[in-house]
Enzyme design. Structure first.
Site, PDB file in Angstrom:
ATOM      1  N   TYR A  53       0.824  -1.211   0.000  1.00  0.00           N
ATOM      2  CA  TYR A  53       0.000   0.000   0.000  1.00  0.00           C
ATOM      3  C   TYR A  53       0.864   1.270   0.000  1.00  0.00           C
ATOM      4  CZ  TYR A  53      -4.108  -2.855   1.218  1.00  0.00           C
ATOM      5  OH  TYR A  53      -5.112  -3.777   1.226  1.00  0.00           O
ATOM      6  N   PRO A 217     -16.472  -2.539   1.382  1.00  0.00           N
ATOM      7  CA  PRO A 217     -17.866  -2.629   1.843  1.00  0.00           C
ATOM      8  C   PRO A 217     -18.820  -1.722   1.080  1.00  0.00           C
ATOM      9  CG  PRO A 217     -16.550  -1.366   3.395  1.00  0.00           C
ATOM     10  CD  PRO A 217     -15.588  -1.983   2.425  1.00  0.00           C
ATOM     11  N   GLY A 220     -16.601   0.184  -3.877  1.00  0.00           N
ATOM     12  CA  GLY A 220     -15.865   1.230  -4.587  1.00  0.00           C
ATOM     13  C   GLY A 220     -16.627   2.525  -4.742  1.00  0.00           C
ATOM     14  N   LEU A 222     -20.109   2.663  -5.086  1.00  0.00           N
ATOM     15  CA  LEU A 222     -21.447   2.445  -5.646  1.00  0.00           C
ATOM     16  C   LEU A 222     -22.527   2.517  -4.579  1.00  0.00           C
ATOM     17  CD1 LEU A 222     -20.947  -0.468  -8.220  1.00  0.00           C
ATOM     18  CD2 LEU A 222     -21.471   1.935  -8.716  1.00  0.00           C
TER      19      LEU A 222
END
Length: 326
Positions: A53, A217, A220, A222
Site C-alpha cells: 500500500y 464494503p 468502490g 457504488l
C-alpha cells in the site's frame, strides 16, 4: 464501539477496522494522522495495511509501495499507541523486481516480515495476512515459515485474504497436522453488490472458526450515495451506462432515505448483521468521512429491512451445494 473475537482466537477487535490503502496515495501524511487519531479516540482498535500500500495497485515499484506502513510507523512512534491497537499487515504482492520479491516462499515471508517491521517501527505484527493464495508454494513451507516468525515473537496470528473456501479448508488441514491454531481471519470482497462468498467462503470460515473481514464494503463507492454525486467519476459513468444497475441503486438509495440514513452507513450496517462477519474494513480518505462510517455501528436493521435489501441485492441463494443443486 463493540468488540468481537477474531475467529476462534482469544483476540478481540473493534466492530469496524481502519483500512489504510489510501495512506500515502490519496491521503497525505497529516490527514492520515488525523484519521488514525480519530479512529483511536472512537474505539477503533484494529488498523489494517499491507506492504504494497502507498501507491497505485499495479506492478510499478516507483509508485510508493511501503509508504502506508511508513506513515503508520511514524504515527506509532509519536506516543504510547502501539499497545492500544491490533496491527495487521499483509504480504504476497511484488515489492521488487526479483523473482523472490513476491508470493509466499519461506524466503520471501522472512524478508517481507522484517521489512514491514522496519517500516512500521515496531517489533511485532499482531495479524500477519497472506494477501492472496500462492498456488506454487506448498503449505508445509508456508506454515513452517509462519511458525518461525511466531516463535521469534515477530507475529502473533496468521490470516488470509482473497482465499476460496477450499483454500481455507486446505490451510486449516495442514495447520491441524502440526497442532497449530491456523488461520484466524480471512479478508474477502463482500458487499451488497457482490455476495459471492456466501456460497462457500463464509460457510467454510464459520466451520473452521475463521473470522471474516469484508473489504470494499461500499463497492468502490457504488453504495455510498452515488446518485447524489454527479461528479462520481468512472463509477457514476458505469451506473449511467447500466440501466439495470441504476435501477437497483435508485431502489437502494430510496430505501436508505426512507430510513433517514446515508446509503454508506446502511451498507456497513448490513455487513455487521451478516452471520460469520467479524468486522468490515473502512478506508476513509478524509477524517470527516470516518464520522459517517462510525455511525453505522449504531444502526439496527430488522428482518423486514434486511429482506428488502435482499430483494434489491439478491445473494447467492444460500450455501453450496444447495445454492446450485439440492
Amino acid at each position: 464501539m463493540q468488540y468481537r473475537p477474531l475467529g476462534r482466537s482469544g483476540l478481540k477487535i473493534s466492530q469496524i477496522i481502519l483500512g489504510t490503502m489510501n495512506f500515502g496515495y490519496l491521503t497525505d501524511e497529516a490527514e492520515s494522522f488525523s484519521i488514525m487519531d480519530r479512529a483511536l479516540e472512537e474505539g477503533i482498535t484494529m488498523i489494517d495495511t499491507a506492504d504494497v500500500y502507498g501507491g497505485p495497485q499495479k506492478p510499478d515499484m516507483e509508485k510508493g509501495y511501503g509508504l502506508s506502513e511508513e506513515i503508520i510507523g511514524r504515527w506509532l512512534a509519536q506516543g504510547r499507541r502501539r499497545d492500544q491497537i491490533v496491527l495487521a499487515t499483509k504480504l504476497y504482492q511484488p515489492m521488487g523486481y526479483g523473482p523472490n520479491d513476491r508470493h509466499l516462499s519461506a524466503y520471501h515471508i522472512r524478508r517481507a516480515c522484517d521489512a514491514s517491521l522496519k517500516r512500521l517501527k515496531t517489533d511485532h505484527i499482531d495479524l500477519y495476512q497472506m494477501h492472496h493464495i500462492d498456488r506454487s508454494t506448498p503449505w508445509e513451507e508456508i506454515w513452517q515459515a509462519m511458525d518461525v516468525l511466531i516463535q521469534q515473537g515477530k507475529i502473533s496470528y496468521v490470516g488470509s485474504s482473497n482465499f476460496a473456501g477450499w483454500h481455507l479448508a486446505t490451510a486449516q488441514g495442514f495447520a491441524a497436522q502440526g497442532r497449530r491454531l491456523g488461520l484466524v481471519s480471512e479478508q474477502s470482497l463482500y458487499n451488497l453488490t457482490n455476495r459471492a462468498i456466501e456460497s462457500e467462503v463464509l460457510p467454510a470460515a464459520r466451520y473452521h472458526g475463521i473470522g471474516v473481514i469484508p473489504w470494499s464494503p461500499l463497492a468502490g463507492g457504488l453504495l455510498g450515495g452515488i446518485l447524489n454525486h454527479p461528479a462520481g467519476g468512472r463509477r457514476a459513468a458505469l451506473v449511467n451506462q447500466n440501466e439495470g444497475l441504476r435501477s437497483r441503486i435508485e431502489s437502494y438509495e430510496s430505501l436508505c432515505h426512507s430510513l433517514g440514513e446515508d446509503p454508506a452507513a446502511i451498507a456497513l450496517a448490513w455487513l455487521m448483521h451478516q452471520p460469520g462477519v467479524t468486522a468490515p474494513i473502512v478506508g476513509p480518505r478524509l477524517a470527516e468521512q470516518l464520522t459517517l462510517q462510525l455511525h453505522a455501528t449504531t444502526i439496527a436493521l430488522d428482518k423486514e429491512i434486511l429482506a428488502r435489501l435482499d430483494k434489491i441485492w439478491p445473494g447467492s441463494r444460500g450455501e453450496a451445494p444447495e445454492a446450485y443443486a439440492w
